[in-house]
Write an enzyme that holds these catalytic residues in place. Structure first.
Site, PDB file in Angstrom:
ATOM      1  N   LYS A 148       5.521  -0.684  -3.319  1.00  0.00           N
ATOM      2  CA  LYS A 148       6.807  -0.161  -3.283  1.00  0.00           C
ATOM      3  C   LYS A 148       7.794  -0.259  -4.101  1.00  0.00           C
ATOM      4  CE  LYS A 148       9.942  -2.440  -0.325  1.00  0.00           C
ATOM      5  NZ  LYS A 148      10.883  -3.196  -1.409  1.00  0.00           N
ATOM      6  N   HIS A 168       3.996  -5.210   1.383  1.00  0.00           N
ATOM      7  CA  HIS A 168       3.409  -6.553   1.411  1.00  0.00           C
ATOM      8  C   HIS A 168       3.648  -7.268   2.527  1.00  0.00           C
ATOM      9  CE1 HIS A 168       7.151  -8.002   0.260  1.00  0.00           C
ATOM     10  NE2 HIS A 168       7.078  -9.153   0.762  1.00  0.00           N
ATOM     11  N   GLU A 223      17.878 -13.238   4.262  1.00  0.00           N
ATOM     12  CA  GLU A 223      17.728 -14.044   3.000  1.00  0.00           C
ATOM     13  C   GLU A 223      18.854 -14.872   2.711  1.00  0.00           C
ATOM     14  OE1 GLU A 223      14.588 -11.970   0.276  1.00  0.00           O
ATOM     15  OE2 GLU A 223      15.726 -10.544   0.857  1.00  0.00           O
ATOM     16  N   HIS A 254       9.329  -2.459   5.113  1.00  0.00           N
ATOM     17  CA  HIS A 254       9.134  -3.851   5.842  1.00  0.00           C
ATOM     18  C   HIS A 254       9.312  -3.768   7.258  1.00  0.00           C
ATOM     19  CE1 HIS A 254       8.069  -4.743   1.997  1.00  0.00           C
ATOM     20  NE2 HIS A 254       9.231  -5.174   1.644  1.00  0.00           N
TER      21      HIS A 254
HETATM   22  C1  BG6 Z   1      10.724  -6.991  -1.526  1.00  0.00           C
HETATM   23  C2  BG6 Z   1      12.094  -6.651  -1.546  1.00  0.00           C
HETATM   24  O1  BG6 Z   1       9.975  -5.741  -0.984  1.00  0.00           O
HETATM   25  O2  BG6 Z   1      10.659  -7.885  -0.202  1.00  0.00           O
HETATM   26  C3  BG6 Z   1      13.098  -7.962  -1.765  1.00  0.00           C
HETATM   27  O3  BG6 Z   1      12.034  -5.802  -2.693  1.00  0.00           O
HETATM   28  C4  BG6 Z   1      12.957  -8.900  -0.737  1.00  0.00           C
HETATM   29  O4  BG6 Z   1      14.305  -7.440  -2.139  1.00  0.00           O
HETATM   30  C5  BG6 Z   1      11.364  -9.028  -0.613  1.00  0.00           C
HETATM   31  O5  BG6 Z   1      13.388 -10.039  -1.148  1.00  0.00           O
HETATM   32  C6  BG6 Z   1      11.267 -10.013   0.628  1.00  0.00           C
HETATM   33  O6  BG6 Z   1       9.896 -10.459   1.016  1.00  0.00           O
HETATM   34  P1  BG6 Z   1       9.607 -11.883   1.625  1.00  0.00           P
HETATM   35  O7  BG6 Z   1       7.931 -11.631   1.654  1.00  0.00           O
HETATM   36  O8  BG6 Z   1      10.022 -12.527   0.443  1.00  0.00           O
HETATM   37  O9  BG6 Z   1      10.138 -12.008   2.986  1.00  0.00           O
END
Ligand code: BG6
Length: 537
Positions: free
Chosen positions: A196, A226, A264, A288
Site C-alpha cells: 500500500k 500488512h 499510535e 487497515h
Molecule cells: C502503515 C501506515 O501502513 O501502518 C503507518 O502507513 C502506520 O502510518 C502503520 O504507522 C501502523 O502499522 P502497525 O503494524 O505498526 O500498527
C-alpha cells in the site's frame, strides 16, 4: 492462510534467545516443519527497493524467520534490485547489521535476541544484488537474462518501492515478457506483490488496477495489507468461527456497537513528505481499519478457500454505507505533553491542514448489521499505542437487581487486542462478595503469551509464505480495493466542496473533542486509550 490447528506451546522453541534452525538443505520434498507446514516451492524472489526500509525492517526479518522454521526451499534465490552500484557483499553486510540491531532492540517487533547464524547464512547465500533504475528498460533486460539462468521458473516480483514506481515497474515487467507464466515451458508461476498505498482514491485505484491487469491476470496480483499478516488479526476469524459461544450473539439483535481503534504514540517519524500528501484517513481507514471491520463483520465463509473468504469480505465492503463528511472527524496534533506539533515536524508545511487523526462512524447495511454503528479511529501522537476491536453488547432487557438499574450495569464488552497487547478480554458483571445481592463489574482476559511461546514475528512471514504457496486469502482483490475507496470517496472529494475541518489535539492526548461529540450524538463514548482494565476492588 493455513487452517491447521496450532501446535502446542511445548512444540515450539521456548526461548527466543536460543532459536533452533530447521532450514531445508534441499528440495521441495523436505519434511514438514514442526508447525505442520511444508516448505514453500522453490522460487526466485525479486525485491524492487532492496535498499529501502521495508526490505530491512520487514522482508529480511520475515525471510530469516521462515528460514528458521524450515519453510523455505533450498532452491530459493533472492535478487535485490535498487538504484546505486553496490557489491552483493556490501548489501548483505548491511542487511545483516540491521537485522542484528533489530534483534537486539527490545522495542522492535523483530526482538529475536541473538541471531541464529546458520539460518542467516542460509538466507545470505541466496542473496544477489542488482543495480538498476526502475524506470529504464536496461534493468529488466538484465533481469530477464538472470532469471533465464535460474531453474524452476517460479518468480515473485515484490514491489517494496514508493507507489509512483508501481505502474512503470509492472509495465516494464509485462513488456519484457517477465509476467508470462510457464515461460519456456517451465510451468513456473509469476506473481507481483504490491504494497500500500494502492491508489489515493477511487479513481486512482481503478486506474492502477486497470494498468496492472493489462499486463497480469488478477490471480498473479498479491495486494498487501500488512494488518492481515498479524496473527491477532487472523485470529478474529478463529475466535468467531471456532467457538460456539460468539456467533449466535454476533448480530444486531445483541450487539450495540463496535469500536475499532488503531492509536499510535509515534508521530510521523521522518515521513513528513509522504504524510503531507496522505494524511491519517487515507493512510489507515479504507485499508487497515476496513480490513479489521471486514474480519469482524463478514458472514461465515463455506470454507477457508481464498475466494470463499474474499467473497464474504467483499460483501461487507459493498455493504458499507458511503461515508459523508458528517460521519467523519479529522484532527492534527499540536504541541502537547508528548512533544512538538505536526506543523513543526520536518518536511511539513507550517500551515499544513493534513490530518494526523481520523475518526468515522460507519454503518454496514445488511441483514446482520443494519443500525449497528462501527466507530473507527486512528491517529498519531495519541495517549497510548493500542490497536484493538471492542464489541459492546446491548444491555439486559429489564431491571432485576433492586439496587442496580440496568443502565448502571457495566456493559458486556469483548475486546480483541491486536497490538501491542495480544489477546482478548471480556467485561461482565458478577455478584460482589457479601450478604447483600450487589452487582460488580469484572474482567476476564486471555493473553497469548500465557498460552503460546510468542516469537519475534514481524507479520510478513505468513504473507510471504502464502504468496509462495499461491494462497491469496490474506491479499486484497481488485474489487474490494475499489469498493473500499468508493465508500470514502465523498469524504475525499466532498460534493459541495466543504472539506472536513481539521481540529487540533494536544500531542499525547485522547484526540480532538469533536471526536467525542461524534459518538455522544448516539449516546456513546470512546473507550479511553490510557486505562481500560476494570479496577480490582
Ligand atoms: C502503515 C501506515 O501502513 O501502518 C503507518 O502507513 C502506520 O502510518 C502503520 O504507522 C501502523 O502499522 P502497525 O503494524 O505498526 O500498527
Amino acid at each position: 492462510m493455513s487452517t491447521t490447528p496450532n501446535s502446542p506451546a511445548s512444540d515450539r522453541p521456548a526461548n527466543p534467545d536460543e532459536p533452533s534452525c530447521k532450514v531445508n538443505a534441499g528440495s521441495h520434498d523436505a519434511p514438514a516443519s514442526p508447525a505442520g507446514k511444508r516448505p514453500a516451492p522453490p522460487c526466485t524472489l525479486v525485491i524492487f527497493g532492496a535498499g529501502g526500509d521495508l526490505t530491512k525492517r520487514l522482508l529480511m526479518p520475515a525471510l530469516y524467520n521462515l528460514a528458521v522454521d524450515g519453510l523455505l526451499d533450498g532452491g530459493m534465490k533472492i535478487i535485490g534490485v535498487n538504484h546505486g552500484e553496490r557489491e552483493t557483499k556490501e548489501w548483505v553486510d548491511d542487511l545483516h547489521k540491521s537485522l542484528e540491531q533489530f534483534a537486539a532492540d527490545k522495542a522492535s517487533t523483530f526482538h529475536a535476541g541473538k541471531l541464529d547464524d546458520k539460518a542467516w547464512d542460509w538466507v545470505a547465500q541466496r542473496l544477489d544484488y542488482m543495480a538498476g533504475e526502475f524506470e529504464t528498460d536496461d534493468v529488466f533486460t538484465r533481469l530477464k537474462q538472470r532469471l533465464e539462468q535460474t531453474p524452476g521458473g517460479n518468480v515473485i516480483f515484490y514491489l517494496a518501492v514508493s507507489s509512483r514506481f508501481f505502474k512503470p515497474i509492472v509495465e516494464r515487467l509485462g513488456k519484457a515478457g517477465l509476467l508470462k507464466e510457464g515461460e519456456g515451458g517451465k510451468g513456473g508461476f509469476r506473481r507481483i506483490v504490491i504494497e500500500k498505498p494502492f491508489g489515493t482514491d477511487l479513481a486512482s485505484a481503478r486506474d492502477l488496477n486497470a494498468h496492472i491487469l493489462s499486463y497480469a491476470d488478477e490471480s498473479q496480483v498479491y495486494r498487501i495489507d500488512h494488518f492481515l499478516g498479524k496473527d491477532t488479526v487472523q485470529s478474529i476469524l478463529a475466535v468467531r468461527f471456532a467457538n460456539a459461544l460468539f456467533e449466535p450473539i454476533w448480530r444486531r439483535e445483541y450487539i450495540d456497537s463496535v469500536q475499532i481503534t488503531a492509536a499510535e504514540t509515534i508521530g510521523v517519524e521522518g515521513r513528513g513528505k509522504f504524510y503531507e500528501q496522505t494524511g491519517a484517513f487515507r493512510d489507515m481507514l479504507p485499508n487497515h481499519l476496513f480490513q479489521l471491520l471486514g474480519m469482524v463483520a463478514m458472514e461465515p465463509p463455506n470454507s477457508f478457500d481464498a475466494e470463499a473468504v474474499r467473497d464474504k469480505k467483499a460483501d461487507i465492503m459493498n455493504a458499507i454505507q458511503p461515508l459523508t463528511p458528517d460521519d467523519v472527524v479529522f484532527g492534527q496534533y499540536e504541541k502537547g505533553p508528548a512533544g512538538i506539533g505536526y506543523r513543526e515536524e520536518p518536511d511539513v508545511a507550517p500551515d499544513s491542514t493534513t490530518e494526523t487523526y481520523a475518526a468515522a462512524r460507519v454503518f454496514v447495511e445488511n441483514w446482520r448489521w443494519a443500525g449497528v454503528p462501527f466507530y473507527l479511529r486512528t491517529g498519531k501522537r495519541l495517549a497510548a499505542r493500542r490497536t484493538e476491536i471492542s464489541v459492546q453488547l446491548k444491555p439486559v432487557p429489564f431491571r432485576l437487581f433492586r439496587d442496580t438499574p440496568v443502565d448502571a450495569l457495566t456493559p458486556n464488552v469483548l475486546t480483541l487486542r491486536i497490538d501491542p497487547a495480544h489477546g482478548t478480554s471480556f467485561d461482565f458483571n458478577v455478584k460482589t462478595p457479601g450478604p447483600v445481592m450487589q452487582v460488580g463489574a469484572v474482567q476476564s482476559s486471555f493473553d497469548y503469551a500465557d498460552f503460546f511461546a510468542e516469537r519475534a514475528n514481524v507479520g510478513y512471514e505468513t504473507l510471504l509464505y502464502d504468496c509462495m504457496l499461491g494462497d491469496e486469502t490474506l491479499f486484497q482483490r481488485a474489487d474490494s480495493i475499489e469498493t473500499s475507496w468508493a465508500a470514502v470517496d465523498d469524504v475525499l472529494h466532498p460534493k459541495n466542496g466543504g472539506a472536513v475541518p481539521v481540529r487540533g489535539y494536544p500531542a499525547g492526548s485522547e484526540g480532538p473533542a469533536e471526536a467525542d461529540a461524534l459518538l455522544a450524538r448516539d449516546g456513546h463514548a470512546w473507550r479511553p486509550l490510557k486505562q481500560q482494565a476494570i479496577e480490582k476492588k
